[in-house]
Design an enzyme around this catalytic site. Structure first.
Site, PDB file in Angstrom:
ATOM      1  N   HIS A 136     -18.681  38.370 -29.877  1.00 24.37           N
ATOM      2  CA  HIS A 136     -17.599  37.710 -29.136  1.00 24.37           C
ATOM      3  C   HIS A 136     -17.294  38.544 -27.896  1.00 24.37           C
ATOM      4  CE1 HIS A 136     -16.372  35.766 -33.174  1.00 24.37           C
ATOM      5  NE2 HIS A 136     -17.068  34.910 -32.457  1.00 24.37           N
ATOM      6  N   GLU A 139     -14.236  41.152 -27.203  1.00 29.14           N
ATOM      7  CA  GLU A 139     -13.980  42.164 -28.229  1.00 29.14           C
ATOM      8  C   GLU A 139     -14.754  43.431 -27.862  1.00 29.14           C
ATOM      9  OE1 GLU A 139     -14.849  40.315 -31.998  1.00 29.14           O
ATOM     10  OE2 GLU A 139     -13.666  38.531 -31.512  1.00 29.14           O
ATOM     11  N   HIS A 224     -16.930  43.816 -34.430  1.00 28.26           N
ATOM     12  CA  HIS A 224     -15.994  42.882 -33.799  1.00 28.26           C
ATOM     13  C   HIS A 224     -14.640  43.556 -33.576  1.00 28.26           C
ATOM     14  CE1 HIS A 224     -18.095  38.882 -34.328  1.00 28.26           C
ATOM     15  NE2 HIS A 224     -18.840  39.651 -35.110  1.00 28.26           N
ATOM     16  N   GLU A 322     -14.367  45.251 -38.062  1.00 25.24           N
ATOM     17  CA  GLU A 322     -13.439  44.779 -37.035  1.00 25.24           C
ATOM     18  C   GLU A 322     -12.425  45.867 -36.695  1.00 25.24           C
ATOM     19  OE1 GLU A 322     -12.513  41.249 -36.074  1.00 25.24           O
ATOM     20  OE2 GLU A 322     -14.033  40.139 -37.206  1.00 25.24           O
TER      21      GLU A 322
END
Length: 538
Positions: A136, A139, A224, A322
């Site tokens: 993404h 990010e 992420h 993440e």
């Protein structure tokens, strides 16, 4: 079929009014930086020295990074950094993929090996590790942590040598260069790259997945960031306290031994390493809808369209990692990048420290899965339990444990299962289905003769359309009844045997009831009363 197409056209029209408003390029989220009070709970970590361009060459960081309209590292800066490392280290090889992004951008990656191995000729009795970031585009700690890892390895030659005694590593730092350019989540075409792993709507997805399948890793990570300021509680004054959220692959068609290795060895070690670095963590979650007053958080799901599970279905250990970063621009970027770096280093070190257990467990799991005759899982559920989750009060930065309902997938519970077929038979009129399977790394044999004989067929008993338009389709929930029949298929039909490592990807794609199946996404459109055109051999 007419009913399906008619409803799809209606839904296309309705969907244009109810879908998220996207434009071509620069689909950027609003920036809401932490208040001074909240920021105090995320201080810089003493002794941090990150070896990536945003920190070693701060003059290369675009001005837009500070207001959330740009990432910190342009493509040319990243490529120059990678090339310099490769020139200085014989065990680092710089590559450009033989494909480009939707807007024509390059995909540089690094291959790290102490031997003369390659993707096509891997080292024997070594772990193969795939590391990716930048899926993404908004990010940035995802790809920056990958670059920081490369810099850290170059700066710590003894550690690098120890790792490469036991593994070969492929690092793809920027999966979505168009998204990074526009500082948006999506591909240039506004498809979500992390929801395209089964339907394969975009060529870019197919190209990267073919590279992944050729490398055939034992271990993979996907880096992420999550939204920093998402607020909860009656007063909307509490947020996640974690620096890091992580999850292994959860799909129940992944060998149980591999899933347990992920949870009992890698996840436990990662949590300890994050805490040892002075950081906070929790399992990766999303918010669910609940009829009670208590907050419902759902642990990372089992759906195969997500990269974490799609990679795991090739029977490897996979972690989604993440860090806390979406929506706060450049704030706490050192701490965010460090969080990602700590997680990926933990995975690598755990694999090396426990090499025999890790290598043998994964290899045994692959053999066990390949030879299994156990039922396959088509649908599952997440049992709900009570637990607490680390939260931060935005008023005074108090850290506390907040009681929640937790829909767990460790493990999920199977709901609908079906006998594992010996093979699938695909008529010659569906070569596009076969091509998708081959992208997954699933082998299909083209029959030089006609097939005449018994098969298991699936009669469609129900098709229910979703209420939302999703990435070009109205998804469906399909129910079928298995029947036996004799069939004649012409020469040129395809036989997909299931005694192969990546067969679980065929299971989730070809069994219509699966939430991410080709039938669910309309790749193979069906209506109530149809007979599904893919057949099973017992």
């Amino acid at each position: 079929m007419v009913a399906y197409r008619f409803l799809t056209l209606i839904s296309l029209g309705l969907g244009s009014h109810c879908a998220s408003a996207l434009q071509y390029g620069y689909n950027q989220v609003s920036t809401h930086k932490d208040s001074a009070v909240v920021a105090g709970a995320f201080p810089a970590i003493n002794g941090t020295h990150l070896q990536s361009p945003a920190f070693t060459s701060p003059g290369t960081v675009p001005r837009g990074f500070s207001d959330g309209t740009s990432g910190p590292t342009r493509d040319e800066t990243m490529e120059g950094f990678m090339r310099r490392l490769a020139r200085s280290n014989s065990w680092m090889t710089y590559h450009k993929a033989n494909f480009k992004s939707e807007e024509g951008r390059k995909f540089p990656y690094m291959y790290l090996s102490a031997s003369k191995s390659s993707i096509e000729k891997p080292s024997s009795h070594k772990l193969r590790v795939w590391l990716q970031g930048g899926v993404h585009g908004n990010e940035p700690a995802g790809d920056q942590s990958m670059l920081a890892l490369l810099g850290d390895l170059a700066a710590n030659q003894k550690w690098a040598a120890k790792l490469l005694e036991k593994m070969d590593i492929l690092v793809l730092p920027r999966y979505n260069p168009d998204g990074v350019f526009y500082f948006q989540r999506y591909l240039a075409t506004n498809f979500d790259p992390n929801r395209d792993h089964i339907k394969l709507a975009r060529q870019q997805t197919r190209d990267i997945k073919e590279l992944f399948a050729r490398f055939s890793p034992h271990i993979a990570t996907d880096m992420h960031e999550f939204t920093a300021g998402r607020a909860f509680g009656p007063k909307k004054d509490i947020i996640y306290a974690a620096d890091a959220l992580f999850s292994s692959a959860k799909n129940l068609n992944i060998d149980e031994g591999i899933r347990q290795l992920s949870e009992k060895l890698f996840a436990k070690r990662m949590g300890k390493d994050i805490e040892a670095a002075g950081l906070r963590w929790d399992p990766y979650i999303t918010q669910g809808e609940s009829s009670s007053s208590k907050l419902l958080l759902r642990e990372a799901g089992t759906d195969a369209k997500i990269g974490r599970n799609a990679m795991g279905l090739s029977q490897c250990v996979v972690f989604l990692c993440e860090t806390r970063g979406i929506g706060i621009a450049d704030q706490h970027f050192e701490r965010r990048t460090l969080s990602g770096l700590v997680m990926v280093k933990s995975i690598l070190q755990t694999a090396v420290d426990n090499f025999d257990e890790v290598y043998n467990t994964i290899e045994r799991g692959i053999r066990r899965f390949t030879n299994s005759r156990n039922d396959i899982v088509l649908t599952d559920r997440s049992p709900i339990m009570e637990r607490t989750f680390g939260m931060l009060n935005t008023t005074d930065a108090t850290l506390f444990d907040y009681p929640i309902d937790f829909a767990t997938t460790t493990p999920a519970q199977a709901v609908l299962t079906r006998s594992r077929p010996r093979a699938y038979l695909i008529p010659p009129s569906w070569p596009d289905i076969v091509k998708r399977l081959e992208v997954f790394g699933v082998k299909a044999d083209k029959l030089p003769y006609s097939y005449v004989g018994p098969v298991e067929a699936l009669n469609v008993t129900s098709v229910t359309f979703d209420k939302e338009y999703y990435e070009g389709v109205v998804t469906t929930t399909v129910e079928t009844k298995l029947v036996e029949r004799n069939i004649r298929l012409p020469a040129g039909s395809y036989l997909v045997k299931t005694n192969q490592k990546n067969a679980a990807l065929a299971f989730v794609a070809l069994e219509p009831e699966n939430i991410d199946s080709f039938a669910s996404f309309g790749v193979i459109p069906v209506s109530t009363g149809d007979q599904y055109p893919i057949f099973r051999l017992k």
